[in-house]
Enzyme design. Structure first.
Site, PDB file in Angstrom:
ATOM      1  N   HIS A 178      -6.428   1.669   0.048  1.00  0.00           N
ATOM      2  CA  HIS A 178      -7.025   2.975  -0.239  1.00  0.00           C
ATOM      3  C   HIS A 178      -6.000   4.072   0.020  1.00  0.00           C
ATOM      4  O   HIS A 178      -5.388   4.114   1.081  1.00  0.00           O
ATOM      5  CB  HIS A 178      -8.264   3.230   0.628  1.00  0.00           C
ATOM      6  CG  HIS A 178      -8.843   4.612   0.455  1.00  0.00           C
ATOM      7  ND1 HIS A 178      -8.683   5.604   1.394  1.00  0.00           N
ATOM      8  CD2 HIS A 178      -9.540   5.161  -0.572  1.00  0.00           C
ATOM      9  CE1 HIS A 178      -9.269   6.716   0.955  1.00  0.00           C
ATOM     10  NE2 HIS A 178      -9.807   6.467  -0.219  1.00  0.00           N
ATOM     11  N   SER A 179      -5.796   4.946  -0.961  1.00  0.00           N
ATOM     12  CA  SER A 179      -4.901   6.102  -0.826  1.00  0.00           C
ATOM     13  C   SER A 179      -3.507   5.636  -0.394  1.00  0.00           C
ATOM     14  O   SER A 179      -2.883   4.855  -1.093  1.00  0.00           O
ATOM     15  CB  SER A 179      -5.513   7.108   0.150  1.00  0.00           C
ATOM     16  OG  SER A 179      -4.899   8.368   0.059  1.00  0.00           O
ATOM     17  N   MET A 180      -3.009   6.084   0.759  1.00  0.00           N
ATOM     18  CA  MET A 180      -1.707   5.620   1.222  1.00  0.00           C
ATOM     19  C   MET A 180      -1.662   4.097   1.320  1.00  0.00           C
ATOM     20  O   MET A 180      -0.605   3.476   1.161  1.00  0.00           O
ATOM     21  CB  MET A 180      -1.372   6.230   2.585  1.00  0.00           C
ATOM     22  CG  MET A 180       0.000   5.825   3.135  1.00  0.00           C
ATOM     23  SD  MET A 180       0.258   6.342   4.864  1.00  0.00           S
ATOM     24  CE  MET A 180      -0.781   5.135   5.721  1.00  0.00           C
TER      25      MET A 180
END
Length: 378
Positions: A178-180
């Site tokens: 998720h994301s980073m």
């Protein structure tokens, strides 16, 4: 499997009643912190949530029953929190879904997906990154360099596998970020896809960042100096957070940018509870860890990555994004998707009226997508 069974499994995974360790109902917990008319947190919400007597409101039975601390002897006995069901039965021919959170996140944000995996009898391992959630800070040399973090995750993963596998057969991994965490998934793939004990068959990337984040470029000396300052003197960021952002409660940056609000959501108790849970977790994030990860950011080597991906037969890449994501706008996600070249199976799934924290913002929708992935419907 009938559609009724599918709906029931997704609903069970997202049903929060009976989960908080405080044994209060979701309605009672929400009303404890949120005004029944304005649906906003009380003015001292950021202090109230951290009171010792309130801690069990945001600790859940499922996560408690499946969480373990892994001590890494080669990392000065660094303790990493994991949530997994790997040891529950023999793992023959079962892929393992590995969940990596993003900047400042924790495996708690994957809670509905982890419960769904367990309901479907799919194997999962979730990790808190060093310095976040229930994992210890890494104060050793190199800090939170992304490649180093990937090696730490690999050591924790190997520890779980060694304890639960009697043979050294090749293990199929399906990596979820998720994301980073999407960057970490791709760096992990690049670092370990040639290891004989891993067969990485799927990359599930949720809310990915831009393909390259220019402000974090190592040649940007002014930004690097600022991040070094925040890393060594986190009191600067702490001052801003505690005096200007956290007092905004459910309107603070970490909530406003993670959830997409509509009028229909104001009385959704489960959603309000997840907002409170997200805010509770945000309050516990250390500013020094955030600065450390930004300092340790590593650009993705897209050419090398694509070359390595092209050697994996039938690898599947699924990107999931919210169309109202302020942090990872859909135009950046599409550019990210287009950075995968010569890969036949790259799919983008866009969720309507959804912000950055997909699993807390639209848990039922994301669970249904993951169920379709697990059952090869997607």
């Amino acid at each position: 499997m009938s559609q009724n069974n599918i709906r029931t499994e997704v609903e069970n995974a997202c049903n929060l009643e009976g989960q908080p360790l405080s044994k209060l109902s979701i309605e009672d917990i929400v009303n404890k912190y949120v005004d029944s008319e304005t649906r906003q947190g009380n003015p001292r919400l950021y202090e109230t949530l951290l009171l010792e007597q309130n801690q069990l409101d945001f600790q859940t039975k499922f996560l408690k029953d499946h969480s373990h601390i892994i001590t890494l002897p080669n990392r000065n006995n660094l303790n990493i929190r994991s949530c997994n069901n790997v040891g529950s039965e023999v793992l023959t021919n079962k892929p393992i879904y590995v969940f990596l959170p993003g900047l400042g996140g924790s495996l708690d944000q994957y809670e509905p997906l982890l419960r769904l995996m367990d309901i479907l009898n799919e194997k999962f391992i979730g990790f808190d990154l060093p310095g976040f959630g229930g994992s210890e800070e890494d104060t050793s040399e190199g800090g939170y360099n992304m490649i180093k973090v990937c090696h730490i995750i690999n050591e924790a993963l190997q520890s779980i596998i060694t304890q639960n596998y009697s043979t050294r057969d090749t293990i199929e991994l399906r990596l979820v970020g998720h994301s980073m965490g999407c960057y970490l998934v791709l760096h992990f793939f690049n670092s370990f896809q040639t290891k004989t004990e891993y067969k990485i068959s799927q990359l599930i990337l949720t809310s990915p960042p831009k393909k390259k984040i220019e402000p974090l470029d190592k040649n940007n000396r002014l930004n690097q100096f600022g991040l070094q300052l925040l890393y060594k003197l986190p009191i600067i960021q702490d001052f801003y957070r505690s005096w200007f952002d956290q007092p905004k409660g459910l309107k603070s940056v970490g909530i406003a940018n993670f959830f997409y609000d509509t009028k229909e959501d104001t009385n959704n108790l489960s959603r309000l509870y997840r907002k409170l849970w997200q805010f509770y977790n945000n309050l516990r994030v250390k500013s020094s860890s955030i600065a450390g990860y930004l300092l340790g950011w590593e650009d993705l080597p897209w050419d090398e990555l694509n070359d390595n991906l092209s050697t994996i037969d039938k690898i599947k890449i699924i990107i999931i994004s919210g169309n109202e994501d302020y942090i990872s706008p859909i135009k950046d996600v599409i550019e990210f998707q287009n950075s995968f070249r010569d890969i036949e199976n790259v799919q983008l799934i866009c969720i309507d009226n959804c912000g950055h924290n997909l699993c807390f913002d639209k848990p039922e929708v994301v669970c249904k997508i993951l169920q379709d992935i697990a059952t090869n419907t997607i």
